[in-house]
Enzyme design. Structure first.
Site, PDB file in Angstrom:
ATOM      1  N   VAL A  22     -24.357  -0.980 -37.317  1.00 57.97           N
ATOM      2  CA  VAL A  22     -25.586  -0.277 -37.731  1.00 57.97           C
ATOM      3  C   VAL A  22     -25.219   0.962 -38.557  1.00 57.97           C
ATOM      4  O   VAL A  22     -25.769   1.190 -39.641  1.00 57.97           O
ATOM      5  CB  VAL A  22     -26.429   0.124 -36.482  1.00 57.97           C
ATOM      6  N   THR A 124     -27.468  -8.329 -24.017  1.00 61.79           N
ATOM      7  CA  THR A 124     -27.562  -8.523 -22.567  1.00 61.79           C
ATOM      8  C   THR A 124     -26.649  -9.662 -22.146  1.00 61.79           C
ATOM      9  O   THR A 124     -26.657 -10.728 -22.774  1.00 61.79           O
ATOM     10  CB  THR A 124     -29.015  -8.809 -22.105  1.00 61.79           C
ATOM     11  N   ASP A 126     -26.897 -11.500 -19.678  1.00 62.51           N
ATOM     12  CA  ASP A 126     -27.608 -12.603 -19.012  1.00 62.51           C
ATOM     13  C   ASP A 126     -27.989 -13.735 -19.970  1.00 62.51           C
ATOM     14  O   ASP A 126     -28.265 -14.847 -19.531  1.00 62.51           O
ATOM     15  CB  ASP A 126     -28.895 -12.077 -18.354  1.00 62.51           C
ATOM     16  N   GLY A 184     -15.327 -24.828 -15.297  1.00 63.96           N
ATOM     17  CA  GLY A 184     -15.066 -23.799 -14.284  1.00 63.96           C
ATOM     18  C   GLY A 184     -15.576 -24.127 -12.894  1.00 63.96           C
ATOM     19  O   GLY A 184     -15.229 -23.428 -11.951  1.00 63.96           O
ATOM     20  N   GLU A 221     -27.294 -15.544  -9.551  1.00 67.81           N
ATOM     21  CA  GLU A 221     -27.750 -14.522  -8.601  1.00 67.81           C
ATOM     22  C   GLU A 221     -29.239 -14.662  -8.273  1.00 67.81           C
ATOM     23  O   GLU A 221     -29.983 -15.304  -8.991  1.00 67.81           O
ATOM     24  CB  GLU A 221     -27.493 -13.120  -9.190  1.00 67.81           C
ATOM     25  N   ARG A 242     -15.749 -20.293   1.460  1.00 69.40           N
ATOM     26  CA  ARG A 242     -15.691 -18.868   1.110  1.00 69.40           C
ATOM     27  C   ARG A 242     -16.834 -18.546   0.143  1.00 69.40           C
ATOM     28  O   ARG A 242     -17.308 -19.432  -0.564  1.00 69.40           O
ATOM     29  CB  ARG A 242     -14.382 -18.544   0.398  1.00 69.40           C
TER      30      ARG A 242
END
Ligand code: ATP
Length: 317
Positions: A22, A124, A126, A184, A221, A242
């Site tokens: 910017v 973000t 997310d 993963g 989450e 776990r």
């Protein structure tokens, strides 16, 4: 033209690269840039300082945001927005670039409707702004998640263990989805494709019966009580499990090359739009092209992820 720039909401790796772009693009067009610290909170308090080309030369590789960030309730109230317009007027800032997530864009749209020239840049981890294929920060966080899962896998493999791994995303499952697409994890549950406890158990049981005793279950989450899920699996399958919540480690770290390039392109595009008299737009990326879209439409133009979920079914069958 005097352009303000702020970062708002959660920090994301690559925000500094966007600030760098910017400032450099504004310098190219002979605009002055004013950095506003602590997002909308700093705007209300007039917490500003000038940003020059040399100020941003060494920031593109740094995580976090040099402008700091905040969440600000006062700004959301009607009088807060009006005060912000007044502060901008008094500081002679006639244009604003907001780097942040969905909430930050709502605030930006309200400023635009009160006559401030505003452009938004999606930052973000997310990836929950669904009009764009990618938000700045998502790729870096994905790499962090994969690195962490890789370490968990080493110990899971050695002990024949299963681990539930909770990743960020708020109400968006992209971090879990892409982590699994990258190999993963073995079982995933996201807000978009939520599995109940029994389905998770039957998928895990199938894997264990076929001799795969180390498994990663990736969960977005806010979806379950993880202790309850762990206990449920342990009791039903008579195995020990776990749980690891990756937490804020996902927010930090140096931005990836992908995020830095994205941030540069979006930063330049935002300045370009202001320079051409546009306002009320969010920049994004679609099919590898930088796009812009009206703030009002950011929740209407949704990138379809079904093909990714279909491919995941093949990968995890
Ligand atoms: P992240 O996705 O990382 O959480 P975000 O931009 O969605 O980022 P929020 O906390 O939702 O984060 O929003 C950041 C700030 O934007 C808020 O603290 C508030 O000041 C402003 N904001 C959020 N929603 C609105 C709204 N409806 N109207 C005006 N301002 C808003």
């Amino acid at each position: 033209m005097r352009v303000g720039v702020l970062t708002s909401g959660g920090d994301a790796p690559g925000m500094n690269a966007a600030i760098m772009a910017v400032v450099k693009a504004a310098s190219y067009y002979n605009m002055e840039v004013i950095g506003i610290k602590y997002g909308y909170k700093g705007l209300l308090n007039g917490d500003i300082h000038k940003l020059t080309y040399s100020d941003v030369e060494n920031i593109a590789d740094k995580g976090g945001t040099i402008l700091k960030t905040a969440r600000c309730m006062e700004f959301m109230e009607g009088s807060g927005i009006e005060k912000a317009v007044e502060v901008l007027k008094n500081l002679d800032i006639n244009s604003l670039i907001v780097i942040g997530g969905e909430g930050s864009f709502k605030g930006a749209d309200r400023l635009h409707k009160l006559g401030v020239n505003v452009i938004g840049i999606p930052g973000t981890i997310d990836n929950d702004l669904r009009y764009t294929d990618y938000c700045i920060g998502f790729d870096t966080t994905l790499n962090t998640v994969l690195e962490c899962i890789g370490k968990i896998k080493d110990t899971d493999y050695s002990h024949d263990k299963t681990t539930i791994v909770e990743v960020m995303g708020r109400y968006c499952g992209d971090l879990a989805l892409y982590s699994a697409l990258a190999g993963g994890g073995e079982i995933i549950s996201t807000p978009e494709k939520k599995l109940d406890f029994d389905t998770i158990c039957s998928k895990l049981s199938l894997r264990m019966n076929s001799g795969k005793n180390d498994n990663i279950i990736i969960i977005t989450e806010r979806m379950y009580d993880l202790q309850e899920l762990q206990r449920y699996i342990e009791e039903k399958l008579k195995t020990s499990v776990r749980t690891t919540i990756l937490g804020f480690i996902q927010r930090g770290g140096n931005p990836s090359g992908f995020d830095r390039v994205l941030a540069s392109k979006m930063g330049i595009k935002a300045v370009d739009l202001l320079n051409n008299g546009y306002s009320g737009l969010a920049v994004g990326v679609k099919n590898n092209k930088i796009i812009d879209i009206e703030f009002e439409d950011v929740n209407n133009e949704i990138v379809d992820k079904q093909d990714s979920y279909d491919m995941l079914d093949i990968l995890l069958h």
